[in-house]
Scaffold this motif. Structure first.
Motif, PDB file in Angstrom:
ATOM      1  N   ARG A 195       0.828  -1.197   0.000  1.00  0.00           N
ATOM      2  CA  ARG A 195       0.000   0.000   0.000  1.00  0.00           C
ATOM      3  C   ARG A 195       0.872   1.259   0.000  1.00  0.00           C
ATOM      4  O   ARG A 195       0.527   2.267  -0.605  1.00  0.00           O
ATOM      5  N   GLU A 196       2.016   1.170   0.652  1.00  0.00           N
ATOM      6  CA  GLU A 196       2.936   2.314   0.655  1.00  0.00           C
ATOM      7  C   GLU A 196       3.418   2.591  -0.770  1.00  0.00           C
ATOM      8  O   GLU A 196       3.562   3.747  -1.169  1.00  0.00           O
ATOM      9  N   LYS A 210       1.735   1.921  -3.448  1.00  0.00           N
ATOM     10  CA  LYS A 210       0.613   2.513  -4.196  1.00  0.00           C
ATOM     11  C   LYS A 210       0.442   3.986  -3.827  1.00  0.00           C
ATOM     12  O   LYS A 210       0.151   4.822  -4.695  1.00  0.00           O
ATOM     13  N   ALA A 211       0.610   4.289  -2.558  1.00  0.00           N
ATOM     14  CA  ALA A 211       0.478   5.688  -2.131  1.00  0.00           C
ATOM     15  C   ALA A 211       1.564   6.533  -2.805  1.00  0.00           C
ATOM     16  O   ALA A 211       1.322   7.673  -3.211  1.00  0.00           O
ATOM     17  N   GLN A 217       0.572   7.266  -6.283  1.00  0.00           N
ATOM     18  CA  GLN A 217      -0.448   8.323  -6.336  1.00  0.00           C
ATOM     19  C   GLN A 217       0.194   9.713  -6.360  1.00  0.00           C
ATOM     20  O   GLN A 217      -0.275  10.610  -7.052  1.00  0.00           O
ATOM     21  N   THR A 218       1.248   9.875  -5.584  1.00  0.00           N
ATOM     22  CA  THR A 218       1.888  11.202  -5.548  1.00  0.00           C
ATOM     23  C   THR A 218       2.527  11.514  -6.903  1.00  0.00           C
ATOM     24  O   THR A 218       2.619  12.675  -7.293  1.00  0.00           O
ATOM     25  N   ALA A 273      -0.198  12.523  -9.173  1.00  0.00           N
ATOM     26  CA  ALA A 273      -0.605  13.892  -8.854  1.00  0.00           C
ATOM     27  C   ALA A 273       0.513  14.898  -9.152  1.00  0.00           C
ATOM     28  O   ALA A 273       0.290  16.098  -9.070  1.00  0.00           O
ATOM     29  N   ARG A 280       3.290  15.698  -7.491  1.00  0.00           N
ATOM     30  CA  ARG A 280       3.556  16.554  -6.343  1.00  0.00           C
ATOM     31  C   ARG A 280       4.875  16.155  -5.711  1.00  0.00           C
ATOM     32  O   ARG A 280       4.974  15.118  -5.062  1.00  0.00           O
ATOM     33  N   GLY A 298       6.667  17.426  -3.177  1.00  0.00           N
ATOM     34  CA  GLY A 298       6.754  17.336  -1.720  1.00  0.00           C
ATOM     35  C   GLY A 298       6.121  16.050  -1.217  1.00  0.00           C
ATOM     36  O   GLY A 298       6.702  15.323  -0.410  1.00  0.00           O
ATOM     37  N   ALA A 299       4.927  15.772  -1.720  1.00  0.00           N
ATOM     38  CA  ALA A 299       4.217  14.569  -1.303  1.00  0.00           C
ATOM     39  C   ALA A 299       5.001  13.329  -1.721  1.00  0.00           C
ATOM     40  O   ALA A 299       5.107  12.354  -0.974  1.00  0.00           O
ATOM     41  N   ARG A 326       7.940  12.692   0.581  1.00  0.00           N
ATOM     42  CA  ARG A 326       7.513  12.179   1.884  1.00  0.00           C
ATOM     43  C   ARG A 326       7.035  10.734   1.784  1.00  0.00           C
ATOM     44  O   ARG A 326       7.279   9.930   2.665  1.00  0.00           O
ATOM     45  N   PRO A 375       8.719   6.083   3.820  1.00  0.00           N
ATOM     46  CA  PRO A 375       8.242   4.829   4.422  1.00  0.00           C
ATOM     47  C   PRO A 375       8.459   3.626   3.512  1.00  0.00           C
ATOM     48  O   PRO A 375       8.705   2.512   3.999  1.00  0.00           O
TER      49      PRO A 375
END
Lengths: 283, 437
Positions: free
Chosen positions: A132-133, A135-136, A139-140, A143, A145, A147-148, A151, A155
């Motif tokens: 899931r990390e 996948k997250a 997503q950034t 998007a 992004r 900064g996102a 970050r 993890p």
């Protein structure tokens, strides 16, 4: 073209693994470990270690999936971790150039394919999951992004490090696995590189980039191992480094050059040299 | 409540395995009482004057993504509450039209419909009212709703959309913009996850480690005293000891006892909404647990609902994080499509009782709705273990009790007949309706 090189790849795999003394060493330990794992799942034992001979001729997936590959789950896991890292690395290089759309496949591939391969091993050994990390993180990138993205990367890296740390407790002596896995990563790189071309021109930039990320990772892994207790004499190390220098010339930038700098045959010869000169580390 | 209390008491005394065996012998599901506290609500509350319709929600969704709401047309609500990032921006502190960092971290908007007050410090009391703040904040969107309304009214397709959404009063106005955005935001209900399947009775939906994590969440960790309900928040304000100088709720209501208190955030979809806290200071759930274990700054305002010392073993930490992760979707989260989300229910207070004394207990006013005769005074007694407050913010009466410590009471006289809404400024989920004849 791609088919031809894949066959070639398998040929090298069989020859080198069969001839290398490490095959026996790892094979002996491997049985216990694999037995444990397969008992846990009630599945039949895998075929005996025989290099790249356990070929599946399935469709789909990245080339290395259909090319057989190591039967030792530890090597396979280490390889898949490094392939994941390779994707993330080349993805990062593309993001540094603000090429977010080019970068995206390198974040989706690990979530869609590689993680699925590793998941069973992750669960079996109670490692903290990172699907899931991943996948997250993807997503950034979708998007766009920065900064996102930065970050979300942390993890993922932390959990990958932790998972590999756990996996390494089953790898004794560690150096053998490190080197064998790095060679597997190089073979995957070669496969992807071959895939990326048709009639001597690059047609699939994503595969070109995959192979770049993989080679960069393989080099890092071997350098890290070489930085430990000296297992490689200075002469061999110099030869390994020289071969990497020549190999990396195939990827002058994250985007493919107009003309390939190396053909697949030259690449495979360089990888064989690296394998030969690191073989003392696998003893 | 009874079953939960027994469970927590047991958890303090016996090793986990014993509880399991005992509980199984006594009742079919040892978690039944606890699960009840986390059941999905089945309706979304909305104010009586802004009932949701599909047209209104669609308009709200469009406005949410429209940069025309900002001064220079560069920033939409979705720029900071990005639907691809679970309605956050992934930044410690986001940036708006000026490029200056904002004072606080951007929260996700999951389950905002259920929150009586909005923002980390609760300065907006409805989603409709909330809309003014980002649009008019100089560093966020730097505009006004009036300007935005004028701009949108020039667009024919918007005029049609406002007509469909507000057939009675189709003017493109600050009021209708806010109404549509709020109606859309009320649909941002976090989707069901494995945890909900477990609560609904699917015993193997959670792994043993995740169930142990839930046990810690409800027992030793005491997380449940603030993170409760299907959205894992009691919507109240607490100081959990984060070291930045922001006075939060205390500054907002002028009450030093509420200094450094911030709204309890939902714990849904956290896997997709890092970093955490009002200041965005904690990057991962591991960091959050480390914060709770270390306990944060020990100052007078630090909540007494936090465990004084929380010591977790490595395995317990793993279990607790594993549990928290069951509250997140496995793939990038989309708002729930449960049928009740689109419907909703207007909020109404409980029926009134004739009483002149109300107590504050377990973070509720009891009773929650009273009727007084003309000239009767109301006494509010703090029967709780926490500091409370009584706030009435009404054209007829502006009342603030200040900090009300346990056992202290306040007496309130109402100037004229009518209905008054009182709440606790620190725990605004505590609501009291007073009808004066």
């Amino acid at each position: 073209m791609a088919k031809f090189t894949r066959k070639l790849w398998v040929g090298i795999g069989v020859a080198t693994v069969a001839s290398a003394s490490m095959a026996q060493g790892i094979g002996a330990q491997d049985v216990d470990h694999d037995e444990m794992e397969h008992k846990a799942h009630g599945a039949p034992l895998p075929p005996a270690l025989n290099g790249g001979a356990n070929l599946n001729s399935g469709e789909g997936g990245e080339a290395y999936l259909t090319d057989g590959g190591p039967t030792d789950t530890r090597v396979r896991f280490y390889r898949d971790i490094e392939l994941t890292r390779g994707h993330l690395l080349v993805g990062q290089q593309l993001i540094d150039l603000e090429l977010w759309d080019e970068a995206l496949p390198h974040f989706l591939h690990p979530t869609e394919e590689l993680y699925g391969l590793m998941e069973k091993y992750i669960k079996l050994h109670n490692m903290r999951p990172f699907g899931r990390e991943l996948k997250a993180l993807a997503q950034t990138v979708k998007a766009k992004r920065k900064g996102a993205y930065e970050r979300a990367l942390k993890p993922v890296e932390q959990r990958i490090d932790a998972a590999l740390g756990t996996a390494k407790t089953f790898m004794r002596p560690e150096q053998r696995f490190v080197v064998q896995s790095a060679i597997e990563v190089l073979r995957s790189a070669q496969s992807e590189y071959a895939e990326s071309m048709e009639n001597g021109v690059f047609v699939k930039p994503v595969e070109y980039q995959d192979s770049r990320g993989f080679v960069w990772r393989a080099e890092r892994v071997i350098e890290e191992a070489a930085a430990g207790p000296p297992l490689l004499d200075a002469d061999s190390l110099a030869k390994v480094r020289a071969a990497f220098g020549k190999l990396k010339a195939a990827w002058p930038a994250p985007l493919p050059p107009p003309k390939p700098a190396l053909d697949v045959g030259e690449m495979s010869a360089l990888i064989s040299q690296i394998e030969l000169h690191t073989s003392s580390m696998t003893r | 409540m009874g079953a939960a209390a027994v469970f927590v008491a047991l958890a303090g005394l016996k090793p986990a395995a014993t509880i399991d065996r005992q509980a199984r012998a006594q009742s079919p599901d040892p978690f039944a009482g606890l699960k009840e506290k986390f059941t999905r609500p089945g309706f979304v509350p909305y104010p009586a004057d802004n009932a949701p319709t599909p047209e209104k929600i669609a308009l709200g969704r469009r406005l949410f993504a429209d940069k025309a709401l900002s001064s220079v047309g560069t920033i939409a609500c979705a720029s900071c509450h990005d639907p691809r990032l679970a309605f956050t921006d992934g930044e410690v502190r986001g940036k708006g039209v000026t490029g200056r960092s904002l004072a606080r971290h951007t929260p996700s908007l999951w389950n905002a419909a259920f929150s009586p007050l909005l923002f980390w410090d609760g300065r907006a009391s409805s989603l409709e009212e909330q809309v003014h703040f980002p649009v008019e904040h100089p560093d966020e969107m730097g505009s006004t709703l009036e300007t935005a309304a004028q701009r949108l009214a020039r667009d024919e397709s918007y005029r049609g959309a406002f007509l469909a959404a507000f057939p009675e009063d189709p003017e493109v106005s600050p009021h209708s913009i806010a109404g549509a955005l709020a109606a859309y935001e009320r649909t941002l209900v976090s989707p069901p996850t494995r945890f909900d399947a477990w609560v609904a009775g699917k015993a193997d939906a959670l792994t043993p480690s995740e169930v142990r994590g839930f046990r810690l969440f409800a027992g030793k960790g005491r997380c449940i005293s603030c993170h409760v309900g299907f959205d894992f928040t009691d919507h109240n304000f607490y100081d959990i000891g984060l070291p930045d100088g922001d006075r939060g709720r205390g500054k907002e209501i002028g009450l030093p006892a509420a200094d450094h208190a911030f709204k309890t955030p939902t714990l849904r979809e956290l896997a997709w909404t890092a970093p955490y806290m009002h200041d965005g200071s904690l990057a991962t759930l591991d960091d959050v647990l480390r914060h709770y274990e270390e306990g944060g700054l020990d100052r007078p305002t630090r909540s007494r609902d936090l465990p004084a010392k929380l010591r977790l073993t490595d395995d317990e930490r793993t279990d607790l994080v594993a549990f928290l992760e069951t509250l997140s979707s496995d793939t990038p989260p989309q708002p729930s499509t449960e049928p009740w989300v689109a419907g909703g229910r207007p909020v109404s207070p409980p029926p009134p009782q004739d009483a002149t004394v109300v107590s504050q207990i377990n973070k509720t006013f009891n009773p929650g709705h009273v009727r007084l005769k003309a000239a009767q005074a109301l006494t509010v007694l703090n029967d709780d273990t926490r500091t409370h407050n009584v706030r009435i913010f009404d054209a007829k009466l502006n009342f603030n009790s200040g900090a009300q410590e346990p056992r202290e009471s306040v007496t309130i006289r109402f100037p004229q007949p009518g209905t008054y809404e009182a709440f606790c400024g620190i725990h605004p989920s505590m609501r009291l309706t007073v009808e004066v004849k």
